[in-house]
Design an enzyme around this catalytic site. Sequence first.
Site, PDB file in Angstrom:
ATOM      1  N   MET A   1     -20.025 -18.785 -29.485  1.00  0.00           N
ATOM      2  CA  MET A   1     -19.800 -18.078 -30.749  1.00  0.00           C
ATOM      3  C   MET A   1     -20.889 -17.027 -30.943  1.00  0.00           C
ATOM      4  O   MET A   1     -22.078 -17.347 -30.860  1.00  0.00           O
ATOM      5  CB  MET A   1     -19.805 -19.053 -31.922  1.00  0.00           C
ATOM      6  CG  MET A   1     -18.627 -20.022 -31.962  1.00  0.00           C
ATOM      7  SD  MET A   1     -17.018 -19.189 -32.143  1.00  0.00           S
ATOM      8  CE  MET A   1     -17.223 -18.338 -33.721  1.00  0.00           C
TER       9      MET A   1
ATOM     10  N   HIS B   1      -8.272 -22.250 -31.452  1.00  0.00           N
ATOM     11  CA  HIS B   1      -9.696 -22.567 -31.640  1.00  0.00           C
ATOM     12  C   HIS B   1      -9.808 -23.504 -32.840  1.00  0.00           C
ATOM     13  O   HIS B   1      -9.600 -23.088 -33.982  1.00  0.00           O
ATOM     14  CB  HIS B   1     -10.466 -21.266 -31.868  1.00  0.00           C
ATOM     15  CG  HIS B   1     -11.927 -21.450 -32.129  1.00  0.00           C
ATOM     16  ND1 HIS B   1     -12.738 -20.417 -32.562  1.00  0.00           N
ATOM     17  CD2 HIS B   1     -12.746 -22.530 -32.023  1.00  0.00           C
ATOM     18  CE1 HIS B   1     -13.968 -20.862 -32.715  1.00  0.00           C
ATOM     19  NE2 HIS B   1     -13.998 -22.143 -32.395  1.00  0.00           N
TER      20      HIS B   1
ATOM     21  N   GLY C   1     -16.315 -19.544 -39.093  1.00  0.00           N
ATOM     22  CA  GLY C   1     -15.791 -19.787 -40.433  1.00  0.00           C
ATOM     23  C   GLY C   1     -15.110 -18.598 -41.066  1.00  0.00           C
ATOM     24  O   GLY C   1     -14.151 -18.751 -41.807  1.00  0.00           O
ATOM     25  N   PHE C   2     -15.588 -17.390 -40.778  1.00  0.00           N
ATOM     26  CA  PHE C   2     -15.022 -16.203 -41.409  1.00  0.00           C
ATOM     27  C   PHE C   2     -14.947 -15.053 -40.409  1.00  0.00           C
ATOM     28  O   PHE C   2     -15.824 -14.908 -39.560  1.00  0.00           O
ATOM     29  CB  PHE C   2     -15.869 -15.763 -42.614  1.00  0.00           C
ATOM     30  CG  PHE C   2     -15.851 -16.750 -43.751  1.00  0.00           C
ATOM     31  CD1 PHE C   2     -14.872 -16.677 -44.732  1.00  0.00           C
ATOM     32  CD2 PHE C   2     -16.787 -17.764 -43.816  1.00  0.00           C
ATOM     33  CE1 PHE C   2     -14.841 -17.601 -45.764  1.00  0.00           C
ATOM     34  CE2 PHE C   2     -16.769 -18.692 -44.844  1.00  0.00           C
ATOM     35  CZ  PHE C   2     -15.786 -18.613 -45.820  1.00  0.00           C
TER      36      PHE C   2
ATOM     37  N   ASP D   1      -7.293 -19.356 -35.163  1.00  0.00           N
ATOM     38  CA  ASP D   1      -8.397 -20.154 -35.707  1.00  0.00           C
ATOM     39  C   ASP D   1      -7.862 -21.195 -36.679  1.00  0.00           C
ATOM     40  O   ASP D   1      -7.332 -20.853 -37.735  1.00  0.00           O
ATOM     41  CB  ASP D   1      -9.393 -19.254 -36.434  1.00  0.00           C
ATOM     42  CG  ASP D   1     -10.181 -18.375 -35.490  1.00  0.00           C
ATOM     43  OD1 ASP D   1     -10.748 -18.910 -34.529  1.00  0.00           O
ATOM     44  OD2 ASP D   1     -10.232 -17.151 -35.713  1.00  0.00           O
TER      45      ASP D   1
ATOM     46  N   MET E   1      -8.968 -23.993 -39.187  1.00  0.00           N
ATOM     47  CA  MET E   1     -10.159 -24.389 -39.946  1.00  0.00           C
ATOM     48  C   MET E   1      -9.773 -25.435 -40.992  1.00  0.00           C
ATOM     49  O   MET E   1      -8.721 -25.329 -41.620  1.00  0.00           O
ATOM     50  CB  MET E   1     -10.782 -23.182 -40.649  1.00  0.00           C
ATOM     51  CG  MET E   1     -11.096 -22.014 -39.751  1.00  0.00           C
ATOM     52  SD  MET E   1     -11.866 -20.670 -40.705  1.00  0.00           S
ATOM     53  CE  MET E   1     -11.708 -19.317 -39.551  1.00  0.00           C
TER      54      MET E   1
ATOM     55  N   ASP F   1     -16.716 -14.864 -29.188  1.00  0.00           N
ATOM     56  CA  ASP F   1     -15.914 -14.700 -30.405  1.00  0.00           C
ATOM     57  C   ASP F   1     -16.847 -14.391 -31.555  1.00  0.00           C
ATOM     58  O   ASP F   1     -17.733 -15.176 -31.871  1.00  0.00           O
ATOM     59  CB  ASP F   1     -15.140 -15.996 -30.675  1.00  0.00           C
ATOM     60  CG  ASP F   1     -14.290 -15.950 -31.933  1.00  0.00           C
ATOM     61  OD1 ASP F   1     -14.245 -14.895 -32.595  1.00  0.00           O
ATOM     62  OD2 ASP F   1     -13.662 -16.975 -32.257  1.00  0.00           O
TER      63      ASP F   1
ATOM     64  N   HIS G   1      -5.343 -15.428 -30.258  1.00  0.00           N
ATOM     65  CA  HIS G   1      -6.340 -16.396 -30.712  1.00  0.00           C
ATOM     66  C   HIS G   1      -5.986 -16.861 -32.128  1.00  0.00           C
ATOM     67  O   HIS G   1      -5.783 -16.043 -33.030  1.00  0.00           O
ATOM     68  CB  HIS G   1      -7.721 -15.725 -30.707  1.00  0.00           C
ATOM     69  CG  HIS G   1      -8.861 -16.667 -30.902  1.00  0.00           C
ATOM     70  ND1 HIS G   1      -9.393 -17.425 -29.884  1.00  0.00           N
ATOM     71  CD2 HIS G   1      -9.595 -16.967 -32.008  1.00  0.00           C
ATOM     72  CE1 HIS G   1     -10.406 -18.144 -30.341  1.00  0.00           C
ATOM     73  NE2 HIS G   1     -10.540 -17.885 -31.635  1.00  0.00           N
TER      74      HIS G   1
ATOM     75  N   MET H   1     -11.788 -25.280 -35.403  1.00  0.00           N
ATOM     76  CA  MET H   1     -13.053 -25.392 -36.130  1.00  0.00           C
ATOM     77  C   MET H   1     -12.874 -26.518 -37.137  1.00  0.00           C
ATOM     78  O   MET H   1     -12.795 -26.301 -38.345  1.00  0.00           O
ATOM     79  CB  MET H   1     -13.382 -24.081 -36.833  1.00  0.00           C
ATOM     80  CG  MET H   1     -13.491 -22.901 -35.904  1.00  0.00           C
ATOM     81  SD  MET H   1     -14.047 -21.423 -36.791  1.00  0.00           S
ATOM     82  CE  MET H   1     -13.136 -20.168 -35.912  1.00  0.00           C
TER      83      MET H   1
ATOM     84  N   SER I   1      -7.525 -12.010 -32.554  1.00  0.00           N
ATOM     85  CA  SER I   1      -7.542 -13.123 -33.508  1.00  0.00           C
ATOM     86  C   SER I   1      -6.679 -12.798 -34.716  1.00  0.00           C
ATOM     87  O   SER I   1      -6.966 -11.847 -35.456  1.00  0.00           O
ATOM     88  CB  SER I   1      -8.969 -13.404 -33.960  1.00  0.00           C
ATOM     89  OG  SER I   1      -8.962 -14.325 -35.032  1.00  0.00           O
TER      90      SER I   1
END
Length: 221
Positions: free
Chosen positions: A135, A64, A140-141, A33, A35, A173, A31, A66, A8
């Site tokens: 998850m 991914h 988120g973090f 993310d 957000m 993840d 990966h 989010m 990630s």
Amino acid sequence: MPIRIHPSILAADFLHLGDELARVADADLVHVDVMDNHFVPNLSFGMPVVERLVAGSPLPLDVHLMIEDPARWAPGYAEAGAYSVTFHAEAAGRPADVARSIRDRGARAGLAIKPGTDIEPYLEILPEVDMVLIMTVEPGFGGQSFLPETMPKLRQLRQAVDASGLDVWVQVDGGITADTVGIAAEAGANTFVAGSSVFTADNAAAQIALLRAQAAAHSHP
């Protein structure tokens, strides 16, 4: 079953992202993310960064999302060239339709489930997806600790995938390290997102190899 490691880039050094991607070239996918600071309380990458990563990454992208309203946004990430686009069940009113829209644009469709979400209502749409992400932290973090209480849900998913005969990847993840990857593999995961444990390692390639070996040693036949 094949073991896949997806580093990630949320844990990478953004100032030297090209070099960081080269360090993880032995992995399977990268990966990413995305957000929106609405679905999760953090803001990360968006479409312009993903488009540049598609153009320059040595590996395909595992995106991914989010974000809220994936029905609106997910198809665009597939069109941008992501290999896989994962959206959250909790954000989608009609998840099967979102998955179809991703597949229709040439990407693999993934469905993500937060730690507190029951997997049972979503098992009926397994034929519509190519991957399910359980998850193992609250999204988120990065850098959070692995939640072992998500393992029963992971086992339930693995049993359903095996019973279906479908080639659906089972991804985890959150908090994936050399100490936890075997736990998740034993519960049925075959695709592992690892951020901090890879990018903070002096030798990222060696860490990827270690994670792969640990997962393989504990995985289902």
